[in-house]
Design an enzyme around this catalytic site. Structure first.
Site, mmCIF file in Angstrom:
data_model
loop_
_atom_site.group_PDB
_atom_site.id
_atom_site.type_symbol
_atom_site.label_atom_id
_atom_site.label_comp_id
_atom_site.label_asym_id
_atom_site.label_seq_id
_atom_site.Cartn_x
_atom_site.Cartn_y
_atom_site.Cartn_z
ATOM 1 N N ASP A 152 0.799 -1.431 0.076
ATOM 2 C CA ASP A 152 -0.069 0.180 -0.097
ATOM 3 C C ASP A 152 0.811 1.391 -0.058
ATOM 4 O OD1 ASP A 152 0.849 0.201 2.613
ATOM 5 O OD2 ASP A 152 -1.098 0.187 3.546
ATOM 6 N N GLU A 155 3.516 1.373 2.155
ATOM 7 C CA GLU A 155 4.555 0.261 1.777
ATOM 8 C C GLU A 155 4.535 -0.889 2.872
ATOM 9 O OE1 GLU A 155 8.068 3.225 1.402
ATOM 10 O OE2 GLU A 155 7.376 2.831 -0.404
ATOM 11 N N GLU A 303 8.558 14.579 8.265
ATOM 12 C CA GLU A 303 7.346 13.398 7.893
ATOM 13 C C GLU A 303 6.424 13.561 8.922
ATOM 14 O OE1 GLU A 303 8.010 9.213 8.638
ATOM 15 O OE2 GLU A 303 8.171 9.024 6.241
HETATM 16 C C1 BGC Z 1 6.075 6.196 3.392
HETATM 17 C C2 BGC Z 1 5.755 6.539 1.766
HETATM 18 C C3 BGC Z 1 6.556 7.423 1.392
HETATM 19 C C4 BGC Z 1 8.159 7.350 1.669
HETATM 20 C C5 BGC Z 1 8.841 8.475 1.236
HETATM 21 C C6 BGC Z 1 7.580 5.998 3.596
HETATM 22 O O1 BGC Z 1 7.684 5.857 4.992
HETATM 23 O O2 BGC Z 1 5.226 5.331 3.994
HETATM 24 O O3 BGC Z 1 4.579 6.709 1.588
HETATM 25 O O4 BGC Z 1 6.435 7.513 -0.162
HETATM 26 O O5 BGC Z 1 7.962 6.980 3.015
HETATM 27 O O6 BGC Z 1 8.596 9.659 1.659
#
Ligand code: BGC
Length: 342
Positions: A152, A155, A303
């Site tokens: 998903d 990931e 993030e």
């Molecule tokens: C997230 C992804 C994202 C990636 C890079 C991962 O931790 O689950 O959705 O694309 O980080 O930002």
């Protein structure tokens, strides 16, 4: 600090010469290039008139697709029941368009849908031959694989079919229908979601999890696959707010243990934008205040913010494994631009 200008500047600063957008420059696992992050970032840059930056990203993406055309032809020619995860396109690329498949939970389809969605919003006028070919390949790929389980957007969980992946693909195939001026079947994806991915008139996380996930917000913000008046959307968004939004910050899902399960800037921005659009200023400002409070002293957005952790015992082990939470995360800045700008 003008956070909007700062966000544009951060994205520009870390866009690679190749045109690709790095996920995060200061976090070992994210010094790579994703179609999902990149397409959302390019869309944000496009929305503030940074056409050249967006255009360079799309060029990079189309080159990657065309480089993978034999792989795409192979999967398209296979019988659905013979397709295995290794047949899928990768997710985490290097800037030269190569990938180290096998080292990541790489088989995810949503990013290609998001790419088409963003490209259609960007394009002004006719496609050239290369663009047409790239769009045809992605469209054919998504038409083939959309109903198959894969990892998903977080990931995870490759055994399930994920609602936000389907939403991304539906948005992408709807965009491709406009770009290619032919039917792409995006309505069947939406129908499938309504018939199989709802419970009590709200969207569910996946075929294997009837809970709620923050990424379900994409059904309306930004993809607008349904109208905000529909009960399905209202119920889904209210459930995200009720279950996952704590103090203005939105969790991915209740069982999340990644870095302890903090609050995600980008999810907060998508939810806040929904409230802004339906005129619920109280909620949208509450969320905006939380997001803006979390710009750090360098003007960076991370993030996630490690507050109100869902599984606090997992925070330290993740920091020990991969280091501090990624910051800046370019996608967080892009989501902020999306929330603030329109
Ligand atoms: C997230 C992804 C994202 C990636 C890079 C991962 O931790 O689950 O959705 O694309 O980080 O930002």
């Amino acid at each position: 600090m003008n956070y909007l200008d700062k966000s544009v500047q951060v994205i520009k600063e870390f866009q690679d010469e190749s045109g690709a957008y790095i996920a995060s420059p200061n976090f070992s696992q994210y010094k790579y290039y994703w179609f999902r992050d990149g397409a959302f970032i390019a869309d944000a840059m496009n929305s503030v008139g940074e056409k050249e930056s967006a255009s360079r990203f799309f060029e990079w993406g189309l080159n990657v697709i065309l480089k993978n055309k034999e792989k795409i032809e192979r999967i398209i020619s296979k019988k659905l029941e013979d397709i295995v995860l290794e047949d899928f396109l990768p997710t985490r690329y290097r800037k030269d368009g190569s990938s180290d498949t096998g080292k990541w939970t790489d088989e995810q389809t949503d990013g290609y849908g998001i790419f088409l969605w963003a490209f259609e919003r960007f394009l002004n006028g006719e496609m050239n031959e290369k663009e047409k070919s790239g769009v045809e390949y992605i469209t054919g790929y998504l038409q083939k694989v959309w109903k198959l389980p894969c990892y998903d957007v977080w990931e995870e969980s490759s055994d399930d079919i994920h609602t936000s992946t389907l939403l991304s693909i539906a948005a992408g195939l709807r965009a491709a229908e406009k770009l290619l001026e032919r039917k792409t079947g995006w309505e069947s994806v939406v129908k499938f979601i309504k018939e199989n991915h709802t419970e009590n008139n709200r969207l569910i996380k996946s075929s294997g999890n009837y809970g709620v996930d923050g990424s379900l917000i994409w059904c309306i913000s930004p993809f607008e696959l349904f109208t905000s008046e529909s009960d399905l959307i209202r119920n889904t968004c209210e459930r995200i707010y009720k279950d996952l939004c704590i103090g203005g910050g939105v969790k991915r899902y209740l069982e999340d243990s990644y870095f302890g399960g903090g609050s995600w800037i980008l999810l907060s921005c998508y939810l806040g934008k929904y409230y802004k659009d339906i005129g619920d200023h109280e909620k949208s400002e509450f969320i905006m205040n939380w997001v803006e409070k979390n710009f750090d002293e360098n003007g960076y957005l991370a993030e996630q913010i490690p507050q109100d952790l869902l599984k606090p015992e997992f925070y330290k082990p993740w920091v020990e494994k991969w280091g501090k939470i990624a910051s800046p995360l370019l996608w967080s800045h892009a989501a902020y631009i999306y929330f603030k700008k329109s």
